[in-house]
Write a protein that holds these residues in place. Structure first.
Motif, PDB file in Angstrom:
ATOM      1  N   GLY A  76       0.818  -1.200   0.000  1.00 29.82           N
ATOM      2  CA  GLY A  76       0.000   0.000   0.000  1.00 29.82           C
ATOM      3  C   GLY A  76       0.852   1.250   0.000  1.00 29.82           C
ATOM      4  N   SER A  77       0.241   2.328   0.466  1.00 31.19           N
ATOM      5  CA  SER A  77       0.896   3.628   0.472  1.00 31.19           C
ATOM      6  C   SER A  77       1.327   3.982   1.899  1.00 31.19           C
ATOM      7  CB  SER A  77      -0.070   4.664  -0.108  1.00 31.19           C
ATOM      8  OG  SER A  77       0.611   5.851  -0.425  1.00 31.19           O
ATOM      9  N   THR A  78       1.536   5.247   2.149  1.00 31.54           N
ATOM     10  CA  THR A  78       2.066   5.701   3.429  1.00 31.54           C
ATOM     11  C   THR A  78       1.232   5.224   4.611  1.00 31.54           C
ATOM     12  OG1 THR A  78       2.821   7.676   2.270  1.00 31.54           O
ATOM     13  CG2 THR A  78       2.912   7.737   4.661  1.00 31.54           C
ATOM     14  N   ASN A  79      -0.078   5.414   4.562  1.00 33.13           N
ATOM     15  CA  ASN A  79      -0.929   5.029   5.699  1.00 33.13           C
ATOM     16  C   ASN A  79      -0.822   3.548   6.023  1.00 33.13           C
ATOM     17  OD1 ASN A  79      -1.850   7.630   6.021  1.00 33.13           O
ATOM     18  ND2 ASN A  79      -3.766   7.295   4.930  1.00 33.13           N
ATOM     19  N   GLU A  80      -0.853   2.710   5.005  1.00 33.15           N
ATOM     20  CA  GLU A  80      -0.783   1.268   5.230  1.00 33.15           C
ATOM     21  C   GLU A  80       0.577   0.868   5.800  1.00 33.15           C
ATOM     22  OE1 GLU A  80      -3.931   2.131   2.289  1.00 33.15           O
ATOM     23  OE2 GLU A  80      -1.816   2.673   2.321  1.00 33.15           O
ATOM     24  N   VAL A  81       1.647   1.446   5.259  1.00 34.44           N
ATOM     25  CA  VAL A  81       2.993   1.108   5.727  1.00 34.44           C
ATOM     26  C   VAL A  81       3.184   1.564   7.180  1.00 34.44           C
ATOM     27  CG1 VAL A  81       5.462   1.606   5.411  1.00 34.44           C
ATOM     28  CG2 VAL A  81       4.026   1.056   3.440  1.00 34.44           C
ATOM     29  N   MET A  82       2.725   2.769   7.498  1.00 37.20           N
ATOM     30  CA  MET A  82       2.863   3.267   8.865  1.00 37.20           C
ATOM     31  C   MET A  82       2.014   2.449   9.836  1.00 37.20           C
ATOM     32  SD  MET A  82       5.165   5.413   8.832  1.00 37.20           S
ATOM     33  CE  MET A  82       6.047   6.517   7.764  1.00 37.20           C
ATOM     34  N   SER A  83       0.834   2.031   9.415  1.00 40.56           N
ATOM     35  CA  SER A  83      -0.006   1.178  10.263  1.00 40.56           C
ATOM     36  C   SER A  83       0.680  -0.158  10.530  1.00 40.56           C
ATOM     37  CB  SER A  83      -1.366   0.928   9.607  1.00 40.56           C
ATOM     38  OG  SER A  83      -2.094   2.118   9.536  1.00 40.56           O
ATOM     39  N   LEU A  84       1.269  -0.744   9.487  1.00 41.96           N
ATOM     40  CA  LEU A  84       2.024  -1.988   9.668  1.00 41.96           C
ATOM     41  C   LEU A  84       3.180  -1.784  10.627  1.00 41.96           C
ATOM     42  CD1 LEU A  84       2.191  -3.299   5.986  1.00 41.96           C
ATOM     43  CD2 LEU A  84       1.053  -4.442   7.903  1.00 41.96           C
ATOM     44  N   HIS A  85       3.864  -0.652  10.496  1.00 34.77           N
ATOM     45  CA  HIS A  85       5.014  -0.362  11.356  1.00 34.77           C
ATOM     46  C   HIS A  85       4.572  -0.192  12.810  1.00 34.77           C
ATOM     47  CE1 HIS A  85       8.906   0.874  12.648  1.00 34.77           C
ATOM     48  NE2 HIS A  85       8.588   2.137  12.801  1.00 34.77           N
ATOM     49  N   LEU A  86       3.519   0.573  13.030  1.00 33.66           N
ATOM     50  CA  LEU A  86       3.048   0.821  14.393  1.00 33.66           C
ATOM     51  C   LEU A  86       2.533  -0.448  15.064  1.00 33.66           C
ATOM     52  CD1 LEU A  86       1.305   4.271  13.878  1.00 33.66           C
ATOM     53  CD2 LEU A  86       3.455   3.824  15.082  1.00 33.66           C
ATOM     54  N   SER A  87       1.973  -1.369  14.284  1.00 37.07           N
ATOM     55  CA  SER A  87       1.454  -2.611  14.859  1.00 37.07           C
ATOM     56  C   SER A  87       2.553  -3.655  15.069  1.00 37.07           C
ATOM     57  CB  SER A  87       0.378  -3.207  13.946  1.00 37.07           C
ATOM     58  OG  SER A  87       0.966  -3.728  12.767  1.00 37.07           O
ATOM     59  N   GLY A  88       3.755  -3.384  14.535  1.00 35.36           N
ATOM     60  CA  GLY A  88       4.857  -4.338  14.660  1.00 35.36           C
ATOM     61  C   GLY A  88       4.930  -5.342  13.517  1.00 35.36           C
ATOM     62  N   SER A  89       3.957  -5.316  12.630  1.00 36.37           N
ATOM     63  CA  SER A  89       3.915  -6.289  11.522  1.00 36.37           C
ATOM     64  C   SER A  89       4.962  -6.027  10.449  1.00 36.37           C
ATOM     65  CB  SER A  89       2.535  -6.281  10.867  1.00 36.37           C
ATOM     66  OG  SER A  89       1.539  -6.546  11.811  1.00 36.37           O
ATOM     67  N   LEU A  90       5.334  -4.764  10.271  1.00 29.44           N
ATOM     68  CA  LEU A  90       6.281  -4.425   9.208  1.00 29.44           C
ATOM     69  C   LEU A  90       7.624  -5.110   9.420  1.00 29.44           C
ATOM     70  CD1 LEU A  90       6.756  -2.783   6.621  1.00 29.44           C
ATOM     71  CD2 LEU A  90       7.521  -0.899   8.063  1.00 29.44           C
ATOM     72  N   LEU A  91       8.091  -5.143  10.648  1.00 33.21           N
ATOM     73  CA  LEU A  91       9.385  -5.780  10.923  1.00 33.21           C
ATOM     74  C   LEU A  91       9.389  -7.249  10.525  1.00 33.21           C
ATOM     75  CD1 LEU A  91      10.439  -4.146  14.306  1.00 33.21           C
ATOM     76  CD2 LEU A  91      11.508  -3.851  12.062  1.00 33.21           C
ATOM     77  N   GLN A  92       8.270  -7.944  10.744  1.00 29.52           N
ATOM     78  CA  GLN A  92       8.176  -9.347  10.331  1.00 29.52           C
ATOM     79  C   GLN A  92       8.280  -9.477   8.814  1.00 29.52           C
ATOM     80  OE1 GLN A  92       8.150 -11.810  12.586  1.00 29.52           O
ATOM     81  NE2 GLN A  92       8.267 -10.196  14.123  1.00 29.52           N
ATOM     82  N   LEU A  93       7.622  -8.575   8.116  1.00 24.49           N
ATOM     83  CA  LEU A  93       7.611  -8.631   6.644  1.00 24.49           C
ATOM     84  C   LEU A  93       8.971  -8.327   6.038  1.00 24.49           C
ATOM     85  CD1 LEU A  93       4.238  -6.757   6.046  1.00 24.49           C
ATOM     86  CD2 LEU A  93       4.664  -9.190   5.636  1.00 24.49           C
ATOM     87  N   ILE A  94       9.709  -7.415   6.655  1.00 23.10           N
ATOM     88  CA  ILE A  94      10.980  -6.989   6.054  1.00 23.10           C
ATOM     89  C   ILE A  94      12.187  -7.756   6.568  1.00 23.10           C
ATOM     90  CG2 ILE A  94      10.147  -4.668   5.562  1.00 23.10           C
ATOM     91  CD1 ILE A  94      11.824  -3.718   7.996  1.00 23.10           C
ATOM     92  N   ARG A  95      11.998  -8.594   7.582  1.00 17.79           N
ATOM     93  CA  ARG A  95      13.139  -9.306   8.170  1.00 17.79           C
ATOM     94  C   ARG A  95      14.037  -9.966   7.130  1.00 17.79           C
ATOM     95  NH1 ARG A  95      11.448 -11.377  13.218  1.00 17.79           N
ATOM     96  NH2 ARG A  95      12.185  -9.363  13.913  1.00 17.79           N
ATOM     97  N   PRO A  96      13.506 -10.655   6.102  1.00 17.66           N
ATOM     98  CA  PRO A  96      14.403 -11.286   5.122  1.00 17.66           C
ATOM     99  C   PRO A  96      15.236 -10.287   4.311  1.00 17.66           C
ATOM    100  CG  PRO A  96      12.144 -12.112   4.885  1.00 17.66           C
ATOM    101  CD  PRO A  96      12.100 -10.962   5.836  1.00 17.66           C
TER     102      PRO A  96
END
Length: 105
Positions: A76-96
Protein backbone atom coordinates in the motif's frame (compact mmCIF):
# COMPACT_ATOMS: atom_id res chain seq x y z
CA UNK A 1 1.14 -3.19 -15.82
CA UNK A 2 3.90 -5.66 -16.54
CA UNK A 3 6.72 -3.27 -15.56
CA UNK A 4 5.36 -2.93 -12.00
CA UNK A 5 5.14 -6.69 -11.53
CA UNK A 6 8.63 -7.22 -12.94
CA UNK A 7 10.30 -4.61 -10.72
CA UNK A 8 8.32 -5.73 -7.65
CA UNK A 9 9.04 -9.44 -8.09
CA UNK A 10 12.76 -9.04 -8.82
CA UNK A 11 13.51 -7.03 -5.66
CA UNK A 12 12.72 -7.56 -1.98
CA UNK A 13 11.41 -4.12 -1.11
CA UNK A 14 10.36 -1.68 -3.84
CA UNK A 15 9.04 1.84 -3.41
CA UNK A 16 7.41 3.44 -6.42
CA UNK A 17 8.00 7.12 -5.78
CA UNK A 18 8.19 10.61 -7.20
CA UNK A 19 11.31 12.65 -6.60
CA UNK A 20 9.26 15.64 -5.38
CA UNK A 21 7.04 13.69 -2.95
CA UNK A 22 7.78 14.29 0.74
CA UNK A 23 5.73 11.26 1.88
CA UNK A 24 7.72 9.09 -0.51
CA UNK A 25 10.91 10.41 1.05
CA UNK A 26 9.60 9.70 4.57
CA UNK A 27 8.79 6.09 3.64
CA UNK A 28 12.25 5.67 2.08
CA UNK A 29 13.88 6.96 5.29
CA UNK A 30 11.75 4.59 7.39
CA UNK A 31 12.98 1.57 5.44
CA UNK A 32 16.56 2.84 5.51
CA UNK A 33 16.38 3.30 9.28
CA UNK A 34 15.01 -0.24 9.60
CA UNK A 35 18.06 -1.57 7.73
CA UNK A 36 16.39 -2.25 4.39
CA UNK A 37 17.99 -1.24 1.11
CA UNK A 38 14.76 -0.61 -0.81
CA UNK A 39 14.75 -0.23 -4.57
CA UNK A 40 13.28 3.20 -5.28
CA UNK A 41 11.65 3.57 -8.68
CA UNK A 42 11.08 7.27 -9.40
CA UNK A 43 8.10 7.24 -11.75
CA UNK A 44 8.57 10.91 -12.65
CA UNK A 45 11.94 9.90 -14.18
CA UNK A 46 10.44 6.95 -16.09
CA UNK A 47 9.16 7.43 -19.65
CA UNK A 48 6.23 5.15 -18.70
CA UNK A 49 5.57 7.13 -15.52
CA UNK A 50 2.02 8.21 -16.35
CA UNK A 51 1.01 4.63 -17.19
CA UNK A 52 2.70 3.33 -14.02
CA UNK A 53 0.83 5.94 -11.98
CA UNK A 54 -2.53 4.92 -13.50
CA UNK A 55 -1.75 1.23 -12.98
CA UNK A 56 -0.80 1.77 -9.31
CA UNK A 57 -4.10 3.58 -8.75
CA UNK A 58 -5.99 0.70 -10.40
CA UNK A 59 -4.13 -1.76 -8.17
CA UNK A 60 -5.51 0.03 -5.13
CA UNK A 61 -2.91 2.59 -4.14
CA UNK A 62 -4.62 5.69 -2.90
CA UNK A 63 -2.03 8.19 -3.84
CA UNK A 64 -0.66 6.64 -6.16
CA UNK A 65 2.78 7.12 -4.59
CA UNK A 66 4.48 5.99 -2.54
CA UNK A 67 3.48 2.46 -3.47
CA UNK A 68 5.38 -0.09 -1.40
CA UNK A 69 5.92 -3.70 -2.44
CA UNK A 70 7.48 -6.25 -0.10
CA UNK A 71 8.33 -9.67 -1.49
CA UNK A 72 6.43 -8.90 -4.69
CA UNK A 73 3.20 -8.08 -2.81
CA UNK A 74 1.62 -4.63 -2.73
CA UNK A 75 1.54 -3.35 0.86
CA UNK A 76 0.00 0.00 0.00
CA UNK A 77 0.90 3.63 0.47
CA UNK A 78 2.07 5.70 3.43
CA UNK A 79 -0.93 5.03 5.70
CA UNK A 80 -0.78 1.27 5.23
CA UNK A 81 2.99 1.11 5.73
CA UNK A 82 2.86 3.27 8.87
CA UNK A 83 -0.01 1.18 10.26
CA UNK A 84 2.02 -1.99 9.67
CA UNK A 85 5.01 -0.36 11.36
CA UNK A 86 3.05 0.82 14.39
CA UNK A 87 1.45 -2.61 14.86
CA UNK A 88 4.86 -4.34 14.66
CA UNK A 89 3.92 -6.29 11.52
CA UNK A 90 6.28 -4.43 9.21
CA UNK A 91 9.38 -5.78 10.92
CA UNK A 92 8.18 -9.35 10.33
CA UNK A 93 7.61 -8.63 6.64
CA UNK A 94 10.98 -6.99 6.05
CA UNK A 95 13.14 -9.31 8.17
CA UNK A 96 14.40 -11.29 5.12
CA UNK A 97 15.52 -8.03 3.48
CA UNK A 98 17.19 -6.34 6.43
CA UNK A 99 20.91 -5.73 6.43
CA UNK A 100 22.66 -6.74 9.61
CA UNK A 101 22.35 -3.92 12.09
CA UNK A 102 24.56 -3.59 15.11
CA UNK A 103 22.73 -3.77 18.45
CA UNK A 104 19.25 -3.71 16.90
CA UNK A 105 18.54 -7.45 17.20
Amino acid sequence: MEKIGKVASENGVVIFSKSTCCLCYAVQILFRDLGVQAVVHEIDHDPDGKEIEKALTRLGCNGPVPAVYIGGKLMGSTNEVMSLHLSGSLLQLIRPYQQTLSSHD
